[in-house]
Design a protein around this motif. Structure first.
Motif, PDB file in Angstrom:
ATOM      1  N   PRO A  41      51.288  32.384   1.728  1.00  0.00           N
ATOM      2  CA  PRO A  41      50.234  32.880   2.547  1.00  0.00           C
ATOM      3  C   PRO A  41      50.517  32.296   3.796  1.00  0.00           C
ATOM      4  O   PRO A  41      51.144  30.867   3.751  1.00  0.00           O
ATOM      5  CB  PRO A  41      49.191  32.394   1.694  1.00  0.00           C
ATOM      6  CG  PRO A  41      49.447  31.851   0.467  1.00  0.00           C
ATOM      7  CD  PRO A  41      50.913  31.556   0.512  1.00  0.00           C
ATOM      8  N   LEU A  42      50.321  32.961   5.128  1.00  0.00           N
ATOM      9  CA  LEU A  42      50.578  32.290   6.138  1.00  0.00           C
ATOM     10  C   LEU A  42      49.877  30.971   6.497  1.00  0.00           C
ATOM     11  O   LEU A  42      50.451  30.084   7.253  1.00  0.00           O
ATOM     12  CB  LEU A  42      50.283  33.230   7.371  1.00  0.00           C
ATOM     13  CG  LEU A  42      51.115  34.575   7.291  1.00  0.00           C
ATOM     14  CD1 LEU A  42      50.856  35.584   8.296  1.00  0.00           C
ATOM     15  CD2 LEU A  42      52.595  34.352   7.433  1.00  0.00           C
ATOM     16  N   ASP A  43      48.736  30.745   6.106  1.00  0.00           N
ATOM     17  CA  ASP A  43      47.939  29.417   6.107  1.00  0.00           C
ATOM     18  C   ASP A  43      48.722  28.351   5.555  1.00  0.00           C
ATOM     19  O   ASP A  43      48.190  27.387   5.588  1.00  0.00           O
ATOM     20  CB  ASP A  43      46.594  29.653   5.939  1.00  0.00           C
ATOM     21  CG  ASP A  43      46.195  30.070   4.482  1.00  0.00           C
ATOM     22  OD1 ASP A  43      47.214  30.037   3.782  1.00  0.00           O
ATOM     23  OD2 ASP A  43      45.119  30.242   4.197  1.00  0.00           O
ATOM     24  N   ARG A  44      49.612  28.774   4.617  1.00  0.00           N
ATOM     25  CA  ARG A  44      50.464  27.587   3.937  1.00  0.00           C
ATOM     26  C   ARG A  44      51.590  27.488   4.183  1.00  0.00           C
ATOM     27  O   ARG A  44      52.501  26.669   3.834  1.00  0.00           O
ATOM     28  CB  ARG A  44      50.149  27.781   2.226  1.00  0.00           C
ATOM     29  CG  ARG A  44      48.803  27.472   1.788  1.00  0.00           C
ATOM     30  CD  ARG A  44      48.800  27.590   0.332  1.00  0.00           C
ATOM     31  NE  ARG A  44      49.586  26.666  -0.535  1.00  0.00           N
ATOM     32  CZ  ARG A  44      49.898  27.015  -1.539  1.00  0.00           C
ATOM     33  NH1 ARG A  44      49.551  28.127  -2.232  1.00  0.00           N
ATOM     34  NH2 ARG A  44      50.724  26.290  -2.144  1.00  0.00           N
ATOM     35  N   TRP A  45      52.131  28.307   5.230  1.00  0.00           N
ATOM     36  CA  TRP A  45      53.410  28.253   5.813  1.00  0.00           C
ATOM     37  C   TRP A  45      53.769  27.053   6.641  1.00  0.00           C
ATOM     38  O   TRP A  45      52.834  26.940   7.531  1.00  0.00           O
ATOM     39  CB  TRP A  45      53.701  29.540   6.452  1.00  0.00           C
ATOM     40  CG  TRP A  45      55.182  29.778   6.835  1.00  0.00           C
ATOM     41  CD1 TRP A  45      56.125  30.431   6.123  1.00  0.00           C
ATOM     42  CD2 TRP A  45      55.818  29.420   8.047  1.00  0.00           C
ATOM     43  NE1 TRP A  45      57.416  30.219   6.850  1.00  0.00           N
ATOM     44  CE2 TRP A  45      57.204  29.657   7.930  1.00  0.00           C
ATOM     45  CE3 TRP A  45      55.337  28.705   9.329  1.00  0.00           C
ATOM     46  CZ2 TRP A  45      57.981  29.268   8.959  1.00  0.00           C
ATOM     47  CZ3 TRP A  45      56.143  28.344  10.265  1.00  0.00           C
ATOM     48  CH2 TRP A  45      57.670  28.781  10.330  1.00  0.00           C
ATOM     49  N   SER A  46      54.712  26.605   6.599  1.00  0.00           N
ATOM     50  CA  SER A  46      55.231  25.405   7.748  1.00  0.00           C
ATOM     51  C   SER A  46      56.569  25.350   7.719  1.00  0.00           C
ATOM     52  O   SER A  46      57.464  25.764   6.826  1.00  0.00           O
ATOM     53  CB  SER A  46      54.596  23.981   7.362  1.00  0.00           C
ATOM     54  OG  SER A  46      54.827  23.378   6.458  1.00  0.00           O
TER      55      SER A  46
END
Lengths: 199, 87
Positions: A41-46
């Motif tokens: 998920p993009l909100d967990r991407w880094s």
């Protein structure tokens, strides 16, 4: 009545400009996976760069996609012998990501969600030779092809262009990554056919 | 892409060993799980075969076939236990 012989086909392959030795052209985009496809998920991407002294610099998805991006058209060459010419990507240059990073490291290890790694010399990431790509052919990068974002290092065999990237470790000494530890070449220049250790 | 199981590696491993390695028991370096090599979850058909532990998904072994060589990487396994013939 074989007008088109095997010999003719062979000569044609060799005469295709931009095709390294031993490669054939494909118009598909084959998917090679050494494990399950991670769904991130993009909100967990880094994405995190860790230097040889332990300094870290991270970007979340919003910060990463706000960086200056580049549209690039490049040829890609897989060690399993397919090549795909004129592929179009959008991504962030490694020059941009490494611009403010203090380092004297000569080598790097690319890290991915799912545990994949691949080693790349620092100089192969700089001077407009490598990107972290998040669009392919004008569309968001599909998970099967490495989305949300993958490495794009087109001058090396495509296993170096790690899918699902999440980090880069900067190292003083070269170390093998996932496929390199299992017999593939440490550098992987397609024009020199550096497929396996010792090639 | 759907993975096969480790039994599909039997041919590759037969080039390396004189015994049927798919019947051997591996111990996973990641989680300590021990099971027959044939029970590994097999990925990565084209560049090489990647056998993952069905318990933790860590890579247990990799087999890469070059034209003139076979590489077996056992980073992910603590040990292989091979039955002796006739025992």
């Amino acid at each position: 009545m074989g007008i088109i012989s095997r010999g003719f086909g062979g000569r044609r392959r060799e005469s295709v400009p931009g095709l390294p030795p031993g490669q054939y052209l494909t118009h598909d985009f084959p998917v090679l996976s050494a494990g399950p496809t991670p769904r991130i998920p993009l909100d967990r991407w880094s994405f995190t760069i860790a230097t040889e002294t332990g300094e870290k610099k991270s970007w979340n998805w919003a910060e990463f996609t706000a960086l200056e991006s580049a549209d690039v058209t490049v040829d890609i060459h897989c060690v399993t012998k397919w090549s795909k010419l004129g592929t179009t990507w959008r991504g962030v240059s490694l020059d941009t990501l490494l611009a403010d990073v203090e380092t004297a490291a000569d080598y790097t290890m690319v890290h991915s969600f799912g545990g994949y790694t691949t080693n790349v010399p620092m100089e192969d990431l700089l001077d407009g030779k490598a990107w972290i790509a998040y669009k392919f052919d004008g569309e968001d990068l599909e998970p099967e092809h490495g989305g949300p974002a993958r490495m794009l290092i087109p001058h090396l065999y495509f296993w170096k262009s790690a899918k699902w990237v999440n980090g880069l470790s900067l190292m003083n000494d070269d170390e093998p990554g996932f496929w390199e530890a299992a017999g593939y070449h440490m550098y992987g220049d397609p024009w020199l056919e550096q497929r396996y250790q010792g090639d | 892409m759907n993975p096969l199981d480790g039994n599909a590696m039997a041919g590759d491993l037969r080039e390396l060993f004189t015994v049927d390695v798919t019947a051997a028991r591996y111990t996973c370096a990641g989680c300590g799980h021990a099971e027959a090599v044939g029970a590994l979850v097999l990925w990565g058909q084209d560049m090489g075969r990647v056998g993952r532990c069905p318990h933790c998904e860590d890579v247990v072994l990799r087999v890469v076939n070059a034209p003139d060589r076979v590489f077996l990487d056992l980073h992910g396994s603590v040990r292989l236990e091979l039955p002796l013939a006739g025992s």
